[in-house]
Design a protein around this motif. Structure first.
Motif, short mmCIF file in Angstrom:
data_model
loop_
_atom_site.label_atom_id
_atom_site.label_comp_id
_atom_site.label_asym_id
_atom_site.label_seq_id
_atom_site.Cartn_x
_atom_site.Cartn_y
_atom_site.Cartn_z
N LEU A 29 -3.95 19.56 7.81
CA LEU A 29 -4.64 19.13 9.20
C LEU A 29 -5.49 18.89 8.83
N ARG A 30 -5.91 18.05 7.54
CA ARG A 30 -7.68 17.16 7.79
C ARG A 30 -7.35 15.69 8.75
N PRO A 31 -6.08 15.73 8.52
CA PRO A 31 -6.55 13.99 9.24
C PRO A 31 -6.78 14.59 10.46
N LEU A 32 -6.08 15.69 11.18
CA LEU A 32 -6.68 16.04 12.67
C LEU A 32 -7.79 16.53 12.94
N ALA A 33 -8.40 17.04 12.48
CA ALA A 33 -9.16 18.04 12.04
C ALA A 33 -10.29 17.53 12.30
N ASP A 34 -10.65 16.50 11.59
CA ASP A 34 -11.79 15.60 11.38
C ASP A 34 -11.61 14.52 12.17
N LEU A 35 -10.48 14.74 12.75
CA LEU A 35 -11.10 13.72 13.56
C LEU A 35 -12.09 13.74 15.25
N ASN A 42 -8.76 1.51 21.45
CA ASN A 42 -7.51 1.39 21.54
C ASN A 42 -7.15 1.60 20.40
N SER A 43 -8.03 1.99 19.58
CA SER A 43 -7.17 2.21 17.93
C SER A 43 -7.20 3.82 17.69
N ASP A 44 -8.86 3.90 18.52
CA ASP A 44 -8.72 5.45 18.02
C ASP A 44 -7.85 6.18 19.21
N ARG A 49 -2.57 9.65 18.81
CA ARG A 49 -1.09 9.71 19.22
C ARG A 49 0.04 9.47 18.36
N SER A 50 -1.08 9.06 17.33
CA SER A 50 0.15 8.71 15.64
C SER A 50 0.21 10.18 14.65
N LEU A 51 -1.19 10.62 15.21
CA LEU A 51 -1.70 12.00 14.90
C LEU A 51 -0.76 13.33 15.25
N VAL A 52 -0.52 12.87 17.19
CA VAL A 52 -0.02 13.61 17.71
C VAL A 52 1.31 14.05 17.81
N LYS A 53 1.87 12.89 16.97
CA LYS A 53 3.66 12.80 17.20
C LYS A 53 3.87 13.84 15.04
N ARG A 54 2.41 13.75 14.63
CA ARG A 54 2.59 14.08 13.47
C ARG A 54 2.45 15.31 13.03
N PHE A 55 1.30 15.95 13.93
CA PHE A 55 1.12 17.82 13.95
C PHE A 55 1.41 18.15 14.59
N LEU A 56 1.69 18.40 16.38
CA LEU A 56 1.87 18.25 17.44
C LEU A 56 3.24 19.84 17.14
N PRO A 101 -5.89 15.71 25.20
CA PRO A 101 -5.94 15.07 26.56
C PRO A 101 -5.19 13.68 26.46
N GLN A 102 -4.13 14.02 25.03
CA GLN A 102 -3.31 13.04 25.00
C GLN A 102 -1.87 13.76 25.37
N LEU A 103 -1.15 14.77 25.68
CA LEU A 103 -1.12 15.91 27.01
C LEU A 103 -0.87 16.36 28.30
N VAL A 104 0.46 16.37 28.59
CA VAL A 104 0.44 16.55 29.74
C VAL A 104 0.72 17.73 29.85
N PRO A 105 0.22 18.57 29.87
CA PRO A 105 0.45 19.89 29.90
C PRO A 105 -0.58 20.98 30.93
N LYS A 106 0.21 22.27 31.44
CA LYS A 106 -0.34 22.58 31.96
C LYS A 106 -1.57 22.95 32.99
N PRO A 107 -2.00 23.54 33.61
CA PRO A 107 -3.45 23.58 33.96
C PRO A 107 -3.77 24.22 33.15
N PHE A 108 -4.76 24.29 32.81
CA PHE A 108 -5.66 25.54 31.30
C PHE A 108 -5.02 25.90 30.40
N SER A 109 -4.00 25.40 30.24
CA SER A 109 -3.12 25.57 28.80
C SER A 109 -3.66 25.89 27.66
#
Length: 262
Positions: A29-35, A42-44, A49-56, A101-109
């Protein structure tokens, strides 16, 4: 050496003996944990988004499985594995915080996921750690200007509705449970329990009837255990505290679904 795949890591998390599992997951998970969440370009955003797709998928599977796995490990008395899995659990929650922030979660998920960690710690009899987690959650929910208080104010809860009510009450009840499990030893500990009971009362009224009955019952039962603990500290250094605690507990029972146990 190739890094482990998602499926192999999940298999290791589920196995009975997984030495070094935290190091493997941390490396994965290092690529995500170090973010750094402060970056806004925009590049960030594209990278996130690419990391979300990879690790979610891995994060969701881990957060679903670990709360069931940890109590089993706790019963086996494998303290080393328990510590490793708890570190993995917290790492996954931190990563979820990053991508939320990249997801559309339920309130306080995310907060409910951390509440689930708190319940898991209670199930493992790690009440001191559960208390720290609960207080940290309340600090996140509570406005900074609300000094001296433990819970957020109900009419300034940010419009969270029933989700926020359920979250706040559940945290408060769990904190009282932790106190009843032996964390409450000094007068200040018992005073904090009384403060929790006072501040959670208006939140309880906003719950639906089923949730109110369930959580109110749990609250007064754990409050009763705290009272017995307090009464066992004879002689009483603060008689007024003892009287107030007993009155609060008996009143709580009278107004609760377990009033027949008064």
């Amino acid at each position: 050496m190739d890094s482990p795949s998602e499926s192999s890591l999940i298999a290791k998390l589920q196995s009975s003996d997984s030495p070094g599992i935290y190091a493997l997951v941390s490396d994965y998970l290092r690529p995500l944990a170090d973010l750094k969440p402060t970056k806004k370009s925009n590049s960030d955003q594209t990278l996130i988004r690419s990391l979300v797709k990879r690790f979610l998928s891995f994060i969701n599977t881990s957060l679903s499985m670990l709360p069931k796995r940890l109590p089993e490990v706790s019963k086996s008395n494998d303290a080393v594995l328990l510590l490793e899995l708890l570190r993995v659990y917290r790492l996954c929650l931190d990563c979820l915080d990053t991508i939320a922030p990249q997801l559309v979660p339920k309130p306080f998920s995310v907060e409910f996921q951390r509440l689930r960690l708190m319940h898991c710690l209670e199930s493992c009899a790690l009440f001191a750690e559960a208390e720290v987690e609960g207080l940290r959650l309340l600090e996140k929910l509570r406005p900074a200007k609300r000094k001296g208080k433990l819970l957020p104010e109900i009419d300034k809860g940010g419009g969270g509705g029933k989700e926020l009510c359920s979250l706040v009450v559940d945290i408060a009840v769990s904190l009282v449970r932790c106190a009843s499990a032996g964390l409450a030893k000094e007068d200040d500990d018992f005073k904090k329990v009384l403060q929790l009971v006072e501040e959670v009362t208006p939140w309880l009224r906003e719950l639906d009837s089923d949730s109110n009955e369930k959580l109110h019952k749990m609250l007064v039962i754990h409050l009763g255990k705290c009272t017995l603990s307090l009464l066992g500290r004879m002689p009483f250094p603060d008689r007024e505290l003892v009287m107030l605690f007993c009155c609060t507990t008996l009143t709580g029972y009278v107004k609760s679904p377990v009033r027949d146990q008064v």
